[in-house]
Design a protein around this motif. Sequence first.
Motif, PDB file in Angstrom:
ATOM      1  N   PRO A  60       0.790  -1.234   0.000  1.00  0.00           N
ATOM      2  CA  PRO A  60       0.000   0.000   0.000  1.00  0.00           C
ATOM      3  C   PRO A  60       0.824   1.287   0.000  1.00  0.00           C
ATOM      4  O   PRO A  60       0.247   2.374  -0.069  1.00  0.00           O
ATOM      5  N   ASN A  61       2.151   1.162   0.078  1.00  0.00           N
ATOM      6  CA  ASN A  61       2.982   2.352   0.288  1.00  0.00           C
ATOM      7  C   ASN A  61       4.009   2.560  -0.822  1.00  0.00           C
ATOM      8  O   ASN A  61       4.440   1.617  -1.492  1.00  0.00           O
ATOM      9  N   MET A  62       4.418   3.818  -0.979  1.00  0.00           N
ATOM     10  CA  MET A  62       5.517   4.185  -1.869  1.00  0.00           C
ATOM     11  C   MET A  62       6.185   5.419  -1.284  1.00  0.00           C
ATOM     12  O   MET A  62       5.518   6.238  -0.631  1.00  0.00           O
ATOM     13  N   GLU A  63       7.474   5.564  -1.518  1.00  0.00           N
ATOM     14  CA  GLU A  63       8.187   6.722  -0.985  1.00  0.00           C
ATOM     15  C   GLU A  63       7.581   8.016  -1.524  1.00  0.00           C
ATOM     16  O   GLU A  63       7.300   8.148  -2.718  1.00  0.00           O
ATOM     17  N   THR A  64       7.388   8.981  -0.640  1.00  0.00           N
ATOM     18  CA  THR A  64       6.771  10.253  -0.996  1.00  0.00           C
ATOM     19  C   THR A  64       7.542  10.964  -2.102  1.00  0.00           C
ATOM     20  O   THR A  64       6.952  11.612  -2.978  1.00  0.00           O
ATOM     21  N   TYR A  65       8.852  10.841  -2.087  1.00  0.00           N
ATOM     22  CA  TYR A  65       9.697  11.492  -3.095  1.00  0.00           C
ATOM     23  C   TYR A  65       9.256  11.100  -4.498  1.00  0.00           C
ATOM     24  O   TYR A  65       9.085  11.945  -5.378  1.00  0.00           O
ATOM     25  N   TYR A  66       9.048   9.787  -4.716  1.00  0.00           N
ATOM     26  CA  TYR A  66       8.672   9.314  -6.045  1.00  0.00           C
ATOM     27  C   TYR A  66       7.216   9.633  -6.374  1.00  0.00           C
ATOM     28  O   TYR A  66       6.877   9.910  -7.528  1.00  0.00           O
ATOM     29  N   LEU A  67       6.356   9.594  -5.375  1.00  0.00           N
ATOM     30  CA  LEU A  67       4.964   9.982  -5.609  1.00  0.00           C
ATOM     31  C   LEU A  67       4.887  11.435  -6.077  1.00  0.00           C
ATOM     32  O   LEU A  67       4.139  11.763  -7.015  1.00  0.00           O
ATOM     33  N   ASN A  68       5.673  12.293  -5.436  1.00  0.00           N
ATOM     34  CA  ASN A  68       5.688  13.704  -5.833  1.00  0.00           C
ATOM     35  C   ASN A  68       6.264  13.884  -7.232  1.00  0.00           C
ATOM     36  O   ASN A  68       5.767  14.698  -8.020  1.00  0.00           O
ATOM     37  N   LEU A  69       7.323  13.141  -7.552  1.00  0.00           N
ATOM     38  CA  LEU A  69       7.924  13.237  -8.883  1.00  0.00           C
ATOM     39  C   LEU A  69       6.912  12.876  -9.963  1.00  0.00           C
ATOM     40  O   LEU A  69       6.785  13.563 -10.982  1.00  0.00           O
ATOM     41  N   MET A  70       6.197  11.783  -9.739  1.00  0.00           N
ATOM     42  CA  MET A  70       5.204  11.357 -10.726  1.00  0.00           C
ATOM     43  C   MET A  70       4.074  12.371 -10.836  1.00  0.00           C
ATOM     44  O   MET A  70       3.640  12.724 -11.939  1.00  0.00           O
ATOM     45  N   ALA A  71       3.592  12.852  -9.706  1.00  0.00           N
ATOM     46  CA  ALA A  71       2.488  13.809  -9.703  1.00  0.00           C
ATOM     47  C   ALA A  71       2.857  15.107 -10.405  1.00  0.00           C
ATOM     48  O   ALA A  71       2.037  15.707 -11.106  1.00  0.00           O
TER      49      ALA A  71
END
Length: 238
Positions: A60-71
Motif C-alpha cells: 500500500p505504500n511508496m516513498e513520498t519522493y517518487y509519488l511527488n515526482l510522478m504527480a
Amino acid sequence: MAAQAVKLYSTEIRGRMKSGEVNTLKLLVDLENVHTKGALGAEFLNKTDDVILFYSQAAPNMETYYLNLMAENCGKLSAIKLKTVRKNALDFYIASYIGALLGSGYDGEIAIVSTDNGFLSIKEYWEQISDAKHEVICAGNIISALAMSKADDGRSIRMQEGQKVKDIGNFMATYDERHSIRGRITATFKGTEFESATGDIVQLISDENMRPADIYRQILHDFGRARGLRLYRILSKH
C-alpha cells in the motif's frame, strides 16, 4: 538556460500533443512486484505520460519522493486498489485494464512496469492479433519503459544513452575537466554583470555537442546582442 530549455521543451510537447504529433504513453505500475524501485526514472516523465499505480493491501505504500515526482511530471497520476487479495489478482486487474483500454480505441503506447515475466504473455497476445500501434512494453522500472518507447520526442534516445555502461576513468576525466572549467568561469566573471549566470555559462561551454559558432549564437540569443557580445569577448580572452 537550463530552466528556459525545460520550459521551451514543455511548451513544444504541449503544442505537438494538440496537433496529434506526439504519442501518449500509459505506464501501468505493478506495485506488488516492483514497489518503489519501479518508480526509478520518474523525473523523466512528461505531460504525454499517464501513470496508473496498481496496488493492494499487501503493497500500500511508496516513498513520498517518487509519488511527488510522478504527480509533478506526468500528465495524469491515478491509482487502482485491489478489492480482494488473491493469488495473482493484481495481474488480472492489469490485464483487464489493458483489454478495456485498447478495446476503447486507445492507440497510444502501453508499458507494464513489472519484473513478472508472466506479463510477456500479454505483450505476445497483442503482437499476434493487433498491429504495431498496440505493442505493449514490459519493463522493470519507469526509466526502462521510457527508453523502450518509440515516441519520437528524443527522450527515448536520451534514456538509452543514460543506461549505457561507461568507463569510470573516462567519466571522471570529463567530470574533472568540467569542474576545472567551472572554477575558471567563476573566477573570470566574479564581480561582473554576468556573475549570477555563471552556472548557465558553464553548462553551455561544457556541452560537447556545441561548436564555438553554436556557443556564440546561443550566447547572443540568451543574453541579447549587446550583453552577449560583451560576455563573448570576456570568454575569448580566457
